[in-house]
Design a protein around this motif. Structure first.
Motif, PDB file in Angstrom:
ATOM      1  N   ASN A 109       0.825  -1.217   0.000  1.00  0.00           N
ATOM      2  CA  ASN A 109       0.000   0.000   0.000  1.00  0.00           C
ATOM      3  C   ASN A 109       0.851   1.255   0.000  1.00  0.00           C
ATOM      4  N   TYR A 110       0.258   2.316  -0.501  1.00  0.00           N
ATOM      5  CA  TYR A 110       1.000   3.553  -0.716  1.00  0.00           C
ATOM      6  C   TYR A 110       0.460   4.648   0.220  1.00  0.00           C
ATOM      7  N   PHE A 111      -0.616   5.306  -0.160  1.00  0.00           N
ATOM      8  CA  PHE A 111      -1.202   6.312   0.734  1.00  0.00           C
ATOM      9  C   PHE A 111      -1.872   5.612   1.919  1.00  0.00           C
ATOM     10  N   ARG A 112      -2.063   6.355   2.971  1.00  0.00           N
ATOM     11  CA  ARG A 112      -2.714   5.763   4.147  1.00  0.00           C
ATOM     12  C   ARG A 112      -4.180   5.460   3.816  1.00  0.00           C
ATOM     13  N   PRO A 113      -4.710   4.396   4.424  1.00  0.00           N
ATOM     14  CA  PRO A 113      -6.046   3.931   4.033  1.00  0.00           C
ATOM     15  C   PRO A 113      -7.163   4.893   4.411  1.00  0.00           C
ATOM     16  N   GLU A 114      -6.934   5.723   5.427  1.00  0.00           N
ATOM     17  CA  GLU A 114      -8.005   6.635   5.843  1.00  0.00           C
ATOM     18  C   GLU A 114      -8.207   7.778   4.858  1.00  0.00           C
ATOM     19  N   ASN A 115      -7.274   7.923   3.913  1.00  0.00           N
ATOM     20  CA  ASN A 115      -7.394   9.012   2.945  1.00  0.00           C
ATOM     21  C   ASN A 115      -8.114   8.539   1.690  1.00  0.00           C
ATOM     22  N   ASP A 116      -9.371   8.949   1.574  1.00  0.00           N
ATOM     23  CA  ASP A 116     -10.105   8.702   0.332  1.00  0.00           C
ATOM     24  C   ASP A 116      -9.674   9.794  -0.642  1.00  0.00           C
ATOM     25  N   LEU A 117      -8.911   9.403  -1.604  1.00  0.00           N
ATOM     26  CA  LEU A 117      -8.269  10.398  -2.468  1.00  0.00           C
ATOM     27  C   LEU A 117      -9.261  11.156  -3.346  1.00  0.00           C
ATOM     28  N   TRP A 118     -10.487  10.682  -3.371  1.00  0.00           N
ATOM     29  CA  TRP A 118     -11.518  11.396  -4.139  1.00  0.00           C
ATOM     30  C   TRP A 118     -12.308  12.360  -3.245  1.00  0.00           C
ATOM     31  N   HIS A 119     -12.246  12.125  -1.950  1.00  0.00           N
ATOM     32  CA  HIS A 119     -13.011  12.959  -1.004  1.00  0.00           C
ATOM     33  C   HIS A 119     -12.134  13.217   0.215  1.00  0.00           C
ATOM     34  N   LEU A 120     -11.198  14.110   0.050  1.00  0.00           N
ATOM     35  CA  LEU A 120     -10.199  14.299   1.105  1.00  0.00           C
ATOM     36  C   LEU A 120     -10.733  15.121   2.274  1.00  0.00           C
ATOM     37  N   LYS A 121     -10.417  14.663   3.465  1.00  0.00           N
ATOM     38  CA  LYS A 121     -10.738  15.448   4.656  1.00  0.00           C
ATOM     39  C   LYS A 121      -9.549  16.312   5.047  1.00  0.00           C
ATOM     40  N   THR A 122      -8.417  15.958   4.545  1.00  0.00           N
ATOM     41  CA  THR A 122      -7.203  16.739   4.789  1.00  0.00           C
ATOM     42  C   THR A 122      -6.322  16.628   3.551  1.00  0.00           C
TER      43      THR A 122
END
Lengths: 597, 341
Positions: A217-230
Motif C-alpha cells: 500500500n501507498y497512501f494511508r487507508p483513511e485518505n479517500d483520495l476522491w473525497h479528502l478530509k485533509t
C-alpha cells in the motif's frame, strides 16, 4: 632504371621549406582544433561497431487488437496543484491463461472514472479479443481506481482467479467460473481491503499449499483520495518516509476466506510500497519478501519457515534512501541465489540515484553491482524485468522510464527546491508548488540493457523501442508459444504497447508449465528449477507476480543458445519435493505435474 | 582530340634538359642550414602556440580600498597565529579540570588536542570546549573544538553546541561557526547518491546563516568562501552555480588584502573558483582560473594537480572526484590565518 640525384635548386629548396612549414602549420591547426578531441571521435566513429545480442522488437498492438489507451484517475480537486503527480500510476498488465486453452491471455487496466478494464483473450492467431465485459471484469472503476491486477489459483481448482488492487475503494477478488466468466467473491472471501495499494503478489508464505496474498500500500487507508478530509496525505520525508499505508498479508484459510495477518507477523510495513516481490532469497526453500519502497528504505522480510517473518533489512541491505519503484528477481550467475533489480530515479543534474542490481552474496547480504555492470542509469524508472529475449541463456534487463510527460517546462527545479527546503511541510499536498503543464522526467524511452563481456550496454533504440511513453507495468509473456518472450507494456495515460520479439538468431529453448500437487500450491509459485546443460547452470523460480503493476507469464523458459540437449533438470517444488528429469525435447513447452514425473 | 589536332606537332617534342646550373657547394649548404633553421623556428613556434599556457586576467569584483582586517573577519588574526604551548599536558598551569578562563584558553586548546592525540577523547573535548567557551569570539578555539567533534563524528553534539552559542552570542563569528557546523552535519547523512535531500537541507541551513552574515559583512572572507563552497556542492541544475561563482570570485579578490596575514588561502580560493567553471562544463575558463592562481602560488601542488587533469575529464564534474556529491567540504578555517602552507 637508373636513379640519378639532381642538385637541389634554390627554388626547390624554398618550395620544400614552404611545404614543410605548411605541414607543420596544418599539424598545429589540427592540434589546436582538436582540443575538443573531435578528431579522435571521428576516427572512433569509423571503427567497426560493437557486436551484441541483436533483437528486433516490432510494435504490433494495433494488429494484435490491443490498441487501447489507459485512462488516468482524477482525484479530489483540493490537490489540483499536483494532480499530474497524483494521477501518475495505475497502468497495469498481467498475464495468465485464464481459460486454460494453452494460450496466454492478458489483463490490462484502466483507472479513470468508469473507464473499462480489458481482458484480452488470446485467439491463437496472433490477435486478441477484449472479453472483459463478458467475463465480468471490465467495470472496475465506478469507485476508486484500479492500480494493479494479479492472477492466482487461490482455491487450487486449476483455473486462475484475479485479484484487483485499487485506490480509495475496496480491492476485488474474482473467482474464475471455468466458463470464461468470473464471480466477485470479495465480500465472502474477506479480501476487500480498502486502502491505496499499488501492488500485490500471490505466494504461499506458510507452505500449506494455499496461495496467500500480499498487498503493498501507498497512501494511508483513511485518505479517500476522491473525497479528502485533509490535504496532509503525502510522504513526510523524501528519503526516510515511514508514514505510508500499512501493507496487508491475507492468509488463505482454505475455505474461500482470508485473514489479514500482516500486523501479527510484523510485515505491515508503512513504507510507501510501490512494488512487492517474493522469492527464496536466502536459499532456505521458503519465499521471502522484498518491498520496493518509495521515499525510503526498501525492506526484506525473511521467511522463517514456520509461518513467521523476520525483518532482516538492516543486515541484508546497505542504507537505501532512494525511490524504490519495482523489484524483479532472477539468478544472473546460476549460483542458485536470486539477484534483485530495483528501479529508482535518475535525472541528470538533479538526482542521480541510479537503479540497484543487488547481487546476492549468499551470506544473507546483498551488494549493489548496477554501476559496475552499467545498468544503474536509466531514467525515472518503473517496471523493469529480467528477460532472455534471444534464448541465449543470458538475461537482458528491460526498464520502463518516464514519470509525467507534458509540456516543455520541467518541474524538477521546483521539486528539488521543495525537497531541500527545511521546514516545509511536504506532507501537505497544498505546500507543493503547482505542476501545471510541466513535465517531470517525461518523454523518456525505455532502456534495454544487454550483456556484452562483463558489462551491459543499452540498445533500446537500436532494438526498435522508439517511443518515449510513461511506462509503468511491464509484462513478459510468450503469447504465441514460440519460446520467445514478447513485451506487453502498460503506459500511463497513453497507448498500450505490444512488442513482438524477432531476434537475429534463433536459439534452442525449453519451456516448462509446472503444476503443483500435494502440499504445493497448484500454480507451483515458488518452485525452483535448476537446469544443467553443457557447462552451464541456470536457475529459475515460478514467479508470484513480481514487478511493478504487472505479472509476467508464469511458465519458465530456459534459453539454451546452441546447445542441443539438457543434461539435467531438477525441480524443487514448494513443499520441498525434489524431482529430477532429463531427456526432455527442446523447443517446446512441457507440462510437468508434481509427483507424476 | 580536336584540341590536340590543333596543337603544332613540334610542341609535342620534349626539349632536352637544360644543363643543371652549377652552384658552389658552400652556397647550397648555407641554404640547407637556413631552411633547417626556418623549420626549427616554425616547429618551436607551433609548439609554443600549442602548449603555451594562456592566462587571461580574471574578472573579479572591485573591493573598497579601505578594507581592513576587521572587514575580512580576521581582526584577531595575530591571536590565531600564536603558537600553541609546547608540552601542554606537562604545563603546571594546566588545571586538572577544564576551566573557562581566557588566560588559560590557549593552553587548554593545546591540551585538548594533545589529549585526543593520546586517545583521551572525552577529556580532550572538554578542554577544547572550555577554551572555546573562554573566548567565544575566537575563531581558532571554536575551529579546533568543532573539528575535533567533526572528526569523531559527533555531529549532533557539534551542531547543538554551536547553535546554542550562536543563539546566545549572535556575533558574526558565532554565526559562521554555526554555519560550518551545518556543513559538517552533511557528513552524517548517507553517502550520495543516497541522502541527497538530507545533505541539501543542511547546506540550505548553512547558506541561510551565511546570508545573514554577508548582508552586514560582505567582505568577510570566511563567510564568502563557506557560502561559495556550499553553493558549489549542489547539483548544478538546482541553479546554485551563479551564486557560487559570485562568492568565490569575491574570495579570490579577497586573497589580495588577506595576503598581509597569510597566503595559505590563495590556492584554495583559485581552486574553488576554477571548480565552479569545471562543474559548469567550462573547462577552458576553469584552467584559466587555476593558471592565474598558479602565477601567485607557483608551488601549489593542488593547483598543479587541477591543471594536470585532462581537458575532457573536466567536463561534467557533477559526480566527479573534484566537487561531486559526496566530496565533503573541509571546514577547517585555519587556512585563513595559518602561515607556511
Amino acid at each position: 632504371m637508373e636513379q640519378t640525384s639532381k642538385p637541389t635548386s634554390r627554388r626547390q629548396m624554398l618550395k620544400y621549406t614552404v611545404q614543410a612549414s605548411l605541414g607543420l602549420a596544418a599539424v598545429a591547426v589540427v592540434g589546436l582544433v582538436n582540443r575538443g578531441n573531435w578528431f579522435n571521435k571521428l576516427l572512433g566513429a569509423s571503427q567497426p561497431k560493437v557486436s551484441y545480442p541483436s533483437f528486433r522488437l516490432r510494435e504490433i498492438s494495433r494488429q494484435a487488437g490491443m490498441a487501447v489507451t489507459h485512462q488516468k484517475v482524477l482525484l479530489d480537486p483540493q490537490i489540483d496543484n499536483i494532480m499530474p503527480w497524483m494521477c501518475s500510476v495505475g497502468a497495469a498488465v498481467s498475464a495468465a491463461d485464464y481459460n486454460n486453452d494453452g494460450l496466454i491471455d492478458i489483463f490490462v487496466s484502466s483507472s479513470g472514472k468508469n473507464s473499462p478494464c480489458h481482458l484480452f483473450r488470446n485467439n491463437g492467431d496472433g490477435t486478441f479479443t477484449d472479453v472483459a465485459v463478458e467475463a465480468g471484469i471490465a467495470d472496475l472503476n465506478r469507485d476508486g481506481g484500479v492500480m494493479d491486477a494479479v492472477w492466482g489459483d487461490y482455491d487450487n481448482d486449476g483455473w486462475p482467479d484475479l485479484y484487483i488492487v485499487k485506490w480509495s475503494a475496496h480491492n476485488h477478488l474474482f473467482h474464475n467460473n471455468h466458463d470464461g466468466t468470473f464471480t466477485d467473491v470479495t465480500e465472502v472471501s474477506g479480501t476487500g481491503y480498502t486502502g491505496n495499494g499499488n501492488g500485490a503478489i500471490w505466494f504461499d508464505y506458510n507452505e500449506d499449499g494455499l496461495l496467500d496474498l500480499y498487498i503493498g500500500n501507498y497512501f494511508r487507508p483513511e485518505n479517500d483520495l476522491w473525497h479528502l478530509k485533509t490535504t496532509r496525505i503525502m510522504h513526510n520525508d523524501f528519503e526516510n518516509a515511514r508514514n505510508g499505508g500499512p501493507n496487508v498479508l491475507y492468509r488463505n484459510n482454505g475455505d474461500g476466506t482470508f485473514t489479514n495477518v500482516a500486523p501479527q507477523l510484523g510485515v505491515d510495513d508503512t513504507g510507501w510500497t510501490l512494488d512487492v516481490s517474493a522469492c527464496d532469497l536466502f536459499h532456505t526453500g521458503h519465499m521471502d519478501l522484498y518491498l520496493a519502497n518509495d521515499f525510503g528504505q526498501d525492506k526484506i522480510y525473511k521467511n522463517n519457515g514456520d509461518g513467521t517473518f523476520t525483518d532482516v533489512t538492516a543486515h541484508a541491505l546497505p542504507i537505501d534512501t532512494r525511490k524504490g519503484m519495482n523489484a524483479d528477481i532472477a539468478d544472473l550467475d546460476g549460483d542458485g541465489y536470486p539477484d534483485i533489480y530495483v528501479s529508482n530515479i535518475t535525472r541528470s543534474g538533479y538526482l542521480v540515484e541510479g537503479n540497484f542490481l543487488w547481487r546476492n552474496n549468499k551470506d544473507g547480504t546483498f551488494t549493489d553491482t548496477a554501476p559496475d555492470l552499467g545498468v544503474d542509469r536509466a531514467g525515472w524508472s518503473w517496471g523493469a524485468k529480467f528477460v532472455d529475449l534471444d534464448n541465449d541463456g543470458e538475461m537482458e534487463i528491460l526498464v520502463l522510464n518516464g514519470f509525467v510527460s507534458a509540456g516543455t517546462g520541467d518541474y524538477w527545479f521546483e521539486l528539488g527546491t521543495m525537497a531541500t527546503t527545511p521546514g516545509l511541510v511536504i506532507e501537505d499536498a497544498r505546500s507543493w508548488p503547482p505542476v501545471g503543464n510541466k513535465s517531470i522526467s517525461g518523454h523518456e524511452r525505455p532502456s534495454l540493457f544487454v550483456k556484452q563481456g562483463n558489462r551491459y550496454i543499452e540498445i533500446a533504440e537500436a532494438a526498435g523501442i522508439l517511443e518515449a511513453h510513461d511506462g509503468r507495468g511491464l509484462c513478459i509473456a510468450d503469447y504465441d508459444n514460440d519460446g520467445l518472450p514478447e513485451l506487453f507494456i502498460a503506459n500511463q495515460g497513453q497507448p498500450f504497447r505490444l512488442y513482438k520479439n524477432i531476434p537475429q538468431t534463433r536459439h534452442q529453448w525449453i519451456g516448462l508449465h509446472l503444476i503443483g500437487a500435494g502440499r504445493s500450491n497448484r500454480d507451483a509459485i515458488g518452485t525452483r528449477v535448476t537446469l544443467s546443460a553443457g557447462n552451464r547452470r541456470q536457475v529459475k523460480w515460478v514467479d508470484p507476480g513480481n514487478g511493478f503493476a504487472s505479472q509476467s507469464d508464469r511458465r519458465l523458459v530456459f534459453g539454451l543458445g546452441k546447445l542441443t540437449q539438457i543434461d539435467n533438470l531438477e525441480i524443487r517444488w514448494p513443499d520441498g519435493r525434489i524431482e529430477q528429469l532429463n531427456g526432455l525435447a527442446l523447443n517446446q513447452y512441457h507440462t510437468l505435474k508434481e509427483g507424476a514425473l | 582530340m580536336k584540341l590536340l589536332s590543333k596543337r603544332p606537332a613540334q610542341e609535342l617534342v620534349t626539349p632536352p634538359d637544360p644543363p643543371a646550373p652549377r652552384r658552389p657547394r658552400r652556397r647550397r649548404r648555407a641554404l640547407l642550414i637556413i631552411a633547417s633553421i626556418l623549420v626549427l623556428l616554425l616547429l618551436a613556434g607551433g609548439g609554443y602556440l600549442l602548449f603555451r599556457p594562456r592566462v587571461q586576467p580574471l574578472a573579479l569584483p572591485a573591493l573598497p580600498a579601505s578594507l581592513n582586517n576587521a572587514d575580512l573577519g580576521l581582526d584577531a588574526w595575530r591571536a590565531y597565529q600564536q603558537p600553541l604551548p609546547a608540552n601542554p599536558l606537562a604545563n603546571a598551569q594546566l588545571p586538572g579540570t577544564p576551566q573557562v578562563n581566557p588566560t588559560l584558553a590557549l593552553l587548554e586548546d593545546a591540551a585538548g588536542q594533545a589529549l585526543i592525540r593520546q586517545g583521551e577523547l572525552e577529556k580532550g573535548l572538554s578542554y577544547l570546549q572550555a577554551a572555546s567557551q573562554s573566548d567565544q569570539l575566537n575563531l581558532r578555539y571554536s575551529n579546533d573544538y568543532r573539528l575535533a567533534l567533526r572528526d569523531h563524528r559527533r555531529f549532533t553534539e557539534e551542531l547543538t553546541y554551536f547553535t546554542r552559542v550562536a543563539n546566545q552570542d549572535k556575533s558574526v563569528n558565532a554565526l559562521i561557526t554555526q554555519a560550518l557546523a551545518y556543513v559538517d552535519q552533511m557528513r552524517s547523512c548517507p553517502l550520495p547518491p543516497d541522502g541527497l535531500v538530507c545533505q541539501a537541507q543542511d547546506s540550505w541551513n548553512s547558506i541561510n546563516i551565511l546570508n545573514q552574515v554577508l548582508t552586514t559583512h560582505p567582505y568577510n572572507v570566511i563567510a564568502r568562501f563557506a557560502r561559495g563552497l556550499n553553493h558549489l556542492y549542489w547539483p548544478s541544475l538546482m541553479g546554485h552555480l551563479p551564486q557560487a561563482q559570485t562568492d568565490l570570485q569575491y574570495s579570490v579578490a579577497l586573497t589580495r588584502p588577506l595576503s598581509a596575514i597569510t597566503q595559505g588561502f590563495t590556492a584554495d580560493a583559485y581552486i574553488a573558483l576554477g571548480d565552479v567553471f569545471a562543474k559548469d562544463g567550462k573547462a577552458d575558463q576553469a584552467r584559466n582560473v587555476w593558471l592565474n592562481g598558479l602565477q601567485l602560488v607557483p608551488a601549489s601542488t593542488l593547483l598543479q594537480a587541477r591543471l594536470n587533469i585532462a581537458q575532457d575529464q573536466l567536463v561534467n564534474q557533477e559526480n566527479g572526484p573534484l566537487r561531486g556529491l559526496g566530496v565533503y567540504v573541509d571546514t577547517d578555517i585555519a587556512i585563513f590565518w595559518k602561515t607556511g602552507r
